[in-house]
Structure formats: structure tokens, C-alpha cells
Motif scaffolding. Structure first.
Motif, PDB file in Angstrom:
ATOM      1  N   ALA A   9       0.832  -1.211   0.000  1.00  0.00           N
ATOM      2  CA  ALA A   9       0.000   0.000   0.000  1.00  0.00           C
ATOM      3  C   ALA A   9       0.863   1.257   0.000  1.00  0.00           C
ATOM      4  CB  ALA A   9      -0.925  -0.012   1.214  1.00  0.00           C
ATOM      5  N   GLU A  10       1.924   1.250   0.806  1.00  0.00           N
ATOM      6  CA  GLU A  10       2.805   2.429   0.879  1.00  0.00           C
ATOM      7  C   GLU A  10       3.533   2.650  -0.448  1.00  0.00           C
ATOM      8  OE1 GLU A  10       2.168   0.893   4.977  1.00  0.00           O
ATOM      9  OE2 GLU A  10       2.843  -0.022   3.113  1.00  0.00           O
ATOM     10  N   ARG A  12       2.538   1.824  -3.528  1.00  0.00           N
ATOM     11  CA  ARG A  12       1.633   2.354  -4.547  1.00  0.00           C
ATOM     12  C   ARG A  12       1.234   3.801  -4.245  1.00  0.00           C
ATOM     13  NH1 ARG A  12      -0.627  -1.407  -8.074  1.00  0.00           N
ATOM     14  NH2 ARG A  12      -0.012  -3.570  -7.654  1.00  0.00           N
ATOM     15  N   GLU A  13       1.041   4.113  -2.968  1.00  0.00           N
ATOM     16  CA  GLU A  13       0.678   5.485  -2.597  1.00  0.00           C
ATOM     17  C   GLU A  13       1.821   6.439  -2.909  1.00  0.00           C
ATOM     18  OE1 GLU A  13       0.738   9.083  -0.432  1.00  0.00           O
ATOM     19  OE2 GLU A  13       2.014   7.399   0.163  1.00  0.00           O
ATOM     20  N   LEU A  14       3.034   6.010  -2.603  1.00  0.00           N
ATOM     21  CA  LEU A  14       4.205   6.843  -2.854  1.00  0.00           C
ATOM     22  C   LEU A  14       4.416   7.053  -4.349  1.00  0.00           C
ATOM     23  CD1 LEU A  14       6.619   8.347  -1.701  1.00  0.00           C
ATOM     24  CD2 LEU A  14       7.844   6.173  -1.553  1.00  0.00           C
ATOM     25  N   ALA A  15       4.268   5.998  -5.130  1.00  0.00           N
ATOM     26  CA  ALA A  15       4.420   6.106  -6.578  1.00  0.00           C
ATOM     27  C   ALA A  15       3.366   7.036  -7.168  1.00  0.00           C
ATOM     28  CB  ALA A  15       4.320   4.726  -7.221  1.00  0.00           C
ATOM     29  N   ALA A  16       2.139   6.915  -6.681  1.00  0.00           N
ATOM     30  CA  ALA A  16       1.055   7.777  -7.192  1.00  0.00           C
ATOM     31  C   ALA A  16       1.330   9.236  -6.849  1.00  0.00           C
ATOM     32  CB  ALA A  16      -0.274   7.325  -6.603  1.00  0.00           C
ATOM     33  N   ASP A  33       7.882  -5.980  -0.035  1.00  0.00           N
ATOM     34  CA  ASP A  33       7.697  -6.977   1.006  1.00  0.00           C
ATOM     35  C   ASP A  33       8.737  -6.784   2.108  1.00  0.00           C
ATOM     36  OD1 ASP A  33       6.568  -9.454   2.129  1.00  0.00           O
ATOM     37  OD2 ASP A  33       8.546 -10.273   1.646  1.00  0.00           O
ATOM     38  N   PRO A  34       8.331  -6.290   3.275  1.00  0.00           N
ATOM     39  CA  PRO A  34       9.287  -6.049   4.361  1.00  0.00           C
ATOM     40  C   PRO A  34      10.097  -7.275   4.767  1.00  0.00           C
ATOM     41  CG  PRO A  34       7.221  -4.937   4.826  1.00  0.00           C
ATOM     42  CD  PRO A  34       6.975  -5.795   3.609  1.00  0.00           C
ATOM     43  N   ASN A  35       9.478  -8.458   4.735  1.00  0.00           N
ATOM     44  CA  ASN A  35      10.216  -9.664   5.110  1.00  0.00           C
ATOM     45  C   ASN A  35      11.368  -9.957   4.149  1.00  0.00           C
ATOM     46  OD1 ASN A  35       8.750 -10.268   7.426  1.00  0.00           O
ATOM     47  ND2 ASN A  35       7.189 -11.407   6.292  1.00  0.00           N
ATOM     48  N   THR A  36      11.140  -9.717   2.851  1.00  0.00           N
ATOM     49  CA  THR A  36      12.204  -9.918   1.866  1.00  0.00           C
ATOM     50  C   THR A  36      13.329  -8.917   2.084  1.00  0.00           C
ATOM     51  OG1 THR A  36      10.632 -10.776   0.242  1.00  0.00           O
ATOM     52  CG2 THR A  36      12.731  -9.962  -0.600  1.00  0.00           C
ATOM     53  N   ILE A  37      12.969  -7.695   2.427  1.00  0.00           N
ATOM     54  CA  ILE A  37      13.988  -6.667   2.684  1.00  0.00           C
ATOM     55  C   ILE A  37      14.840  -7.056   3.891  1.00  0.00           C
ATOM     56  CG2 ILE A  37      14.330  -4.258   3.374  1.00  0.00           C
ATOM     57  CD1 ILE A  37      11.583  -3.784   1.800  1.00  0.00           C
ATOM     58  N   ARG A  38      14.184  -7.511   4.949  1.00  0.00           N
ATOM     59  CA  ARG A  38      14.930  -7.953   6.139  1.00  0.00           C
ATOM     60  C   ARG A  38      15.836  -9.142   5.788  1.00  0.00           C
ATOM     61  NH1 ARG A  38       9.571  -7.537   8.333  1.00  0.00           N
ATOM     62  NH2 ARG A  38       9.311  -5.544   9.392  1.00  0.00           N
ATOM     63  N   ARG A  39      15.324 -10.029   4.961  1.00  0.00           N
ATOM     64  CA  ARG A  39      16.101 -11.199   4.548  1.00  0.00           C
ATOM     65  C   ARG A  39      17.351 -10.782   3.771  1.00  0.00           C
ATOM     66  NH1 ARG A  39      13.887 -15.076  -0.206  1.00  0.00           N
ATOM     67  NH2 ARG A  39      15.756 -16.346  -0.515  1.00  0.00           N
ATOM     68  N   ILE A  40      17.220  -9.818   2.873  1.00  0.00           N
ATOM     69  CA  ILE A  40      18.356  -9.348   2.078  1.00  0.00           C
ATOM     70  C   ILE A  40      19.405  -8.697   2.981  1.00  0.00           C
ATOM     71  CG2 ILE A  40      19.073  -7.642   0.354  1.00  0.00           C
ATOM     72  CD1 ILE A  40      16.379  -8.180  -1.048  1.00  0.00           C
ATOM     73  N   TRP A 189       6.402  -4.926  -7.368  1.00  0.00           N
ATOM     74  CA  TRP A 189       5.401  -4.209  -8.153  1.00  0.00           C
ATOM     75  C   TRP A 189       6.122  -3.385  -9.222  1.00  0.00           C
ATOM     76  CZ3 TRP A 189       4.388   1.266  -8.360  1.00  0.00           C
ATOM     77  CH2 TRP A 189       3.303   1.588  -9.206  1.00  0.00           C
ATOM     78  N   PRO A 190       5.780  -3.612 -10.501  1.00  0.00           N
ATOM     79  CA  PRO A 190       4.924  -4.676 -11.017  1.00  0.00           C
ATOM     80  C   PRO A 190       5.609  -6.033 -10.883  1.00  0.00           C
ATOM     81  CG  PRO A 190       5.973  -3.523 -12.821  1.00  0.00           C
ATOM     82  CD  PRO A 190       6.347  -2.763 -11.583  1.00  0.00           C
TER      83      PRO A 190
END
Length: 295
Positions: A9-10, A12-16, A33-40, A189-190
């Protein structure tokens, strides 16, 4: 937004709000995806005193994860709207945004000097960006990059693998690389139509005794015609099949071998032996590159 990671949601809102539509030309697929970011961030093996270099920060998803993990983050963004907006999303004193093309940056532009490359790289330029930055920034001790899964497989392949090629050997010149996991399309996204892969690498001392460009010329020639024996594949580079055979025998390599069976040290031995005996040349004036350079 600086205190939390960005979700769908954040993003898409930021991009818009910025009027940003992801473009294929710039290879823009934004992580949400916050979990993927934490994983990286966890898989990158970062130290608190590291200086991270991020290429293509986009809307700032990974940047938000990095600024709390290291001493400083350099974010290189080619899209002017995204570069301008990033400091508003990531309100951290240890962030420097560079509006630049990662293929053209120079070491002098970064203070403090980067020690780790951590990035979700645009698919279309992933391989040349990694190789260019390792060549230009000797202070990089390693990194973790997310690329198309097929490219990740190539970058981490060893001799004898069907996908071992130019990217595999050239990355091996600089670093030890290993696969660090797969990332599904749904976290972007996309959504891309392929999986992504994580590649972790640790810099090592390159083979000694010969200039990198001379070795890479041999590598390019060997894989430009990868189905041919090295005697035939290196004929153009060496100035004839007989001269190629001479260089190969001097390096202790069978002229009937193929490039996909050689280590970076063996390619170095060919280039070094050729230099001593006056054999070898450069890539053709056309500047054409073998297929394996494509990212």
C-alpha cells in the motif's frame, strides 16, 4: 516513512504521489515486502561500520532497511524523480543520494568509500553493473545483489556447468560468489514474469601476473564460440589456430578443451603465456560481445 519498511500500500501510494509509473526501460520492479527486505539485509553479512552502495533504490524499500544496518548508504539512482524524492522517504543523516548512471560513477564520487554492494539490480544491466563497480571501486569487500534467477545461476556457476560463461569467469576474477536464495515475483510491483535470485560475493585477490583486460579478451573469445574447441575458438584472438594451440600448450591446457571447462586461473595462464610468446590480440573492432554478457 523513515521508521518503517514499505509495504504494497505504501509503495503504490508513494508512486502515485510522485507520478511514477514503473518502466521496463529502466528495469523498475519495486520491492514491497518487508520480510524480503529484512532477509536481504541479514543475508548481506553487513557490519555496523560498513558503507553500503545501493544501485537503483527506486522508492526506497531496501534503502530503509540498509540505513539502520550500516554506517552510511550511497544510493545511486538514474531516475531524476526518484532520486529527488528518496531523501523525503528515507530521512536519515547517513544517506547520500547520487543522481547518476551506475555504469559511469567513479570512486572519487563516494565519501566515505563503499565497502559493500547491496542492491536490487535492474535485470537489463545487472551483469555489467556488478563487473563495472568491482573494477572501479577497490574498496568493495563484497556484496549481495538481487538479479534475475537465470543471471544469478550464471554468475555463480562453476566450470563444467551448462550455464558457466563470461559472467561466471569475470566475476570469479574479482570475487568468490555463491547463490544466496530465490525470491518470488509476488514481492515486486509490477510483478516480473520470472523468479529472482540472490548472489552473495566476497572479494579476493585476483590472479597475478597479467593485466585483467588481457585475460578478459581470452574469456570473451573462448565463449563467443563456446561449442568449438579452444584451438578453434581462440584462433581469431591468437592470429591463427596454430598460434592458439601454442598458447594453450604453453599454459598446460589441451587445445581440444572448451572454454566451459576452464577456471579463471587457467584463462589467466593462457593470457600470461600468450603475452610472453607474443601471441594474442584484442577483441574485434566491432566491439561485439558474446551472448553470455547479456544480463
Amino acid at each position: 516513512m523513515a521508521d518503517a519498511l514499505l509495504g504494497p500500500a505504501e509503495i503504490r501510494e508513494l508512486a502515485a504521489r510522485l507520478g511514477v509509473t514503473p518502466t521496463k526501460k529502466l528495469g523498475q520492479n519495486f520491492l514491497h515486502d518487508p520480510n524480503t527486505i529484512r532477509r536481504i539485509v541479514a543475508a548481506a553479512g553487513l557490519r555496523p561500520d560498513d558503507v553500503a552502495l545501493e544501485v537503483g533504490p527506486g522508492l526506497g524499500s531496501l534503502t530503509l532497511g540498509l540505513v539502520t544496518a550500516v554506517a552510511h548508504v550511497h544510493a545511486v539512482e538514474i531516475d531524476p524523480r526518484l532520486a529527488e524524492a528518496l531523501p523525503s522517504t528515507v530521512t536519515s543523516a547517513n544517506l547520500t543520494v547520487h543522481r547518476a548512471d551506475a555504469m559511469r560513477v567513479r570512486a572519487a564520487e563516494f565519501e566515505p568509500a563503499p565497502t559493500m554492494l547491496v542492491a536490487n539490480l535492474p535485470y537489463n544491466v545487472a551483469v555489467p553493473v556488478v563487473l563495472t563497480l568491482l573494477a572501479e571501486l577497490p574498496t568493495l569487500r563484497g556484496g549481495l545483489v538481487m538479479v534475475q534467477k537465470e543471471v544469478a545461476d550464471r554468475l555463480t556457476a562453476g566450470p563444467g556447468s551448462k550455464v558457466y560463461g563470461v559472467p561466471s569467469v569475470k566475476l570469479a576474477w574479482y570475487a568468490d560468489a555463491r547463490p544466496a536464495g530465490k525470491v518470488p515475483p509476488a514481492v515486486f510491483w509490477p510483478m516480473p514474469n520470472v523468479d529472482s535470485g540472490l548472489v552473495a560475493f566476497t572479494r579476493h585477490t585476483p590472479p597475478a601476473g597479467i593485466d585483467r583486460s588481457a585475460v578478459f579478451a581470452v574469456v570473451d573469445a573462448a565463449f563467443a564460440q563456446r561449442r568449438k574447441t579452444l584451438r578453434a575458438a581462440l584462433a581469431g584472438w591468437a592470429g591463427g589456430a596454430d598460434r592458439a594451440e601454442k598458447a594453450l600448450l604453453a599454459a598446460g591446457i589441451s587445445p581440444q578443451a572448451r572454454g566451459e571447462s576452464l577456471t579463471v586461473e587457467q584463462f589467466t595462464a593462457i593470457a600470461a603465456g600468450a603475452a610472453l610468446s607474443g601471441v594474442g590480440g584484442k577483441l574485434s573492432a566491432s566491439g561485439s560481445q558474446p551472448e553470455e554478457m547479456d544480463s
